[in-house]
Design an enzyme around this catalytic site. Sequence first.
Site, PDB file in Angstrom:
ATOM      1  N   ASP A 118       0.842  -1.192   0.000  1.00  0.00           N
ATOM      2  CA  ASP A 118       0.000   0.000   0.000  1.00  0.00           C
ATOM      3  C   ASP A 118       0.883   1.250   0.000  1.00  0.00           C
ATOM      4  O   ASP A 118       1.848   1.339   0.773  1.00  0.00           O
ATOM      5  CB  ASP A 118      -0.897  -0.022   1.247  1.00  0.00           C
ATOM      6  CG  ASP A 118      -1.843   1.143   1.316  1.00  0.00           C
ATOM      7  OD1 ASP A 118      -2.723   1.247   0.455  1.00  0.00           O
ATOM      8  OD2 ASP A 118      -1.686   1.968   2.240  1.00  0.00           O
ATOM      9  N   GLU A 160       1.710  -0.449  -5.079  1.00  0.00           N
ATOM     10  CA  GLU A 160       0.767   0.628  -5.380  1.00  0.00           C
ATOM     11  C   GLU A 160       1.664   1.857  -5.569  1.00  0.00           C
ATOM     12  O   GLU A 160       2.114   2.451  -4.584  1.00  0.00           O
ATOM     13  CB  GLU A 160      -0.223   0.849  -4.252  1.00  0.00           C
ATOM     14  CG  GLU A 160      -1.256   1.912  -4.596  1.00  0.00           C
ATOM     15  CD  GLU A 160      -2.225   2.212  -3.458  1.00  0.00           C
ATOM     16  OE1 GLU A 160      -3.397   2.472  -3.733  1.00  0.00           O
ATOM     17  OE2 GLU A 160      -1.788   2.186  -2.280  1.00  0.00           O
TER      18      GLU A 160
END
Length: 749
Positions: free
Chosen positions: A383, A419
């Site tokens: 993330d 990401e």
Amino acid sequence: MALPTELRLPREEPEESGGKPKSPDDAATLRALPGSWQPLGARYHVGADGRPGTNFAVWAGGAEEVELCLFDEADRETRLPLREQTFQVWHGHVPGVGPGTRYGFRVHGRWDPWTGARWNPAKLLLDPYARAVDGEFRLHDAVYGHVRTWPEADVADTVRDNRDSARHVPRSVVVHDTEDWSEDRRPKTPWADTVLYELHVRGFTRTMPGVPPELRGTYAGLGHPAAVDYLTRLGVTAVELLPVHQFADEEHLVRRGLTNYWGYNSVGYFAPHGGYSASGTRGGQVGEFKRMVQALHRAGIEVILDVVYNHTAEGGESGPTWSFRGLDNAGYYRLQPHNRRAYADFTGCGNTLDATQPQALRLITDSLRYWVTEMGVDGFRFDLASVLARAAYDVDMRAPFLSAVFQDPVLSRVKLIAEPWDVALGGYQVGNFPPLWTEWNDRYRDTVRDFWRGARPDVRELGYRLAGSSDLYQRAGRRPFASVNYVTAHDGFTLRDLVSYNEKHNEANGEENRDGSDDNHSWNHGAEGPTDSPSVNALRRRQLRNLMATLLLSTGVPMLLAGDEFGRTQGGNNNAYCQDNETGWLDWSMLDGEWRQLHALTARLIRLRREHPVLRQRAFFSGRPAHPGGLPDLTWFRPDGEEMTEADWYTPGATLAMLLAGDDLTERDARGDTVTDDSFLLILHGHHRGIRFTLPGLPWARRYETVVDTCAEHQATPDGRRLQAGETVTVPGRSLLLLRVCERDGLGQ
């Protein structure tokens, strides 16, 4: 007037003790021997003398004293000073302490927030290396290191709160798991053959038929034969699990009666989240997670974790003190260079874990290795990965974290997905991560969405995305599988909502619909939300087929969002992070209705990818034959059946056709012999009006066979319709055709 830095308030007294926490009955026999400074965490073992015990080791740089706090079954606390310190690690071996024992730490040191020092021994701290966590986080004022009621706003977080937090925080748990891994066989699916399926552990099985009610929403539920069989029949090769590290709820959600359902608020990087355990939280969650992984591995399915190492649940300087802040605030977090009281925030969540600091970097890499070597996982999706690639300030692809992973003999061998952005300046890094890494490709997402809603002036961008995004990933030796192609993910609309809503509808989140993205590239097709219009509903279903087929026929690694294959809806909520209810759960009853056909098409498209190497390229297209006499590996066509020219890419239009030549030597079989594949013609037409399309003739084909036609509602079996090369066919508005070349140069293929 000088402002105080410490304010003494009445202590919170544990209800069970009636005053100062009492020791267990056998507390007199407990003592901390010197022990070892590594490994970090709590490690149970039986000594050479046959006596069991547990070694505790915790890094607390700059601390003046560390106390180990042990809790008995009545939750009475015994504090044992750890007298030994080696390389800033405080450690001790405690004989007689075994698995299931609950513990924490209290750390003494300076209280000087102006310089980043926030030690407060009144706060019971979780072990960052705890393998299990028992109990709940309660956002009582006592869990904050500072006094929250101080009237001066400019010093609100600088006055120390001396109330004991133990009643309101969970305990770390000593774990000694003996799960047998001898029969586990990791699937090791090559990247080019991977089909990702993003799911939420709780939401996936919360209402799933076939899973016993007591196991629904748990690791055991996901590992149950009913869940595994569904994934196997769908054909996906890997599940990407939303965060399963122990996490906590933010205060603003608690005040609204909501929870952090998605879990992007980690506080325990070694502990499986206790809320997903059917086996209790005294260590049972560890074995249950491992058994889930083993069940998926037996079915040939890899397990990838979505991990959140960019920030922690402690938030900004006004947040609670649960672990890292109380151990060494400046050693774990990025602080503002000219104001050490405040945090540097590249995440939008209040703090940033400082991966340039040796101990924070060690924590991250130790955690990753633990999940691979001891918990059996096969990879990670990071993330806000750009945060981890920041050096002093700017993103640097030679940053310590990326360098550490690249040379690590364990981590360099697993699947790594970035990401590739964060919320700060310079954080958008799509296409820039180094080899070993794949990336979520949001340019693929937006391009495909825009094409099918008629918002693209031409097909230039679409061509790049269908062919593996060479403009983003070809440099530095990367391959097409560096692109994780997706149309939807947990963050945003579901696939059905994407074709049903123009606007987000997040009122249930309690933020007056201000949260979530306003830039959704969506189209409701004439009605906002559910409608009784047969024509609107028919067009929406066709668009779902168009989007799903485009995703699974594109070069790169496809990722599906769980439930999209049978029309899951969140009612227009594009930020359901706090919806632990029917909005966030999968509704399995939908498989019994009209959405069964979409599911059948999805499974068939995945099977087509698996059966045809030409649909899952391992190298970028060159536009040239792979061998003398062969066809170019990729050829683009206009609607008149002629090859596209450079000028055609700049001509306004909404039709693109690509022929993938399978007679190139694309793959080797189990014996090492080269094999050939079928050739396919893929036609995408995004305009609302139909178009006449002339099928390319020799040397590409003499005849074609229809494999996928998204105009057809029923997609369980191939169409099989034969078409002649050179024939002009009508391609209806907003539709996709996949044709197999069934005869070329007079020879059947």
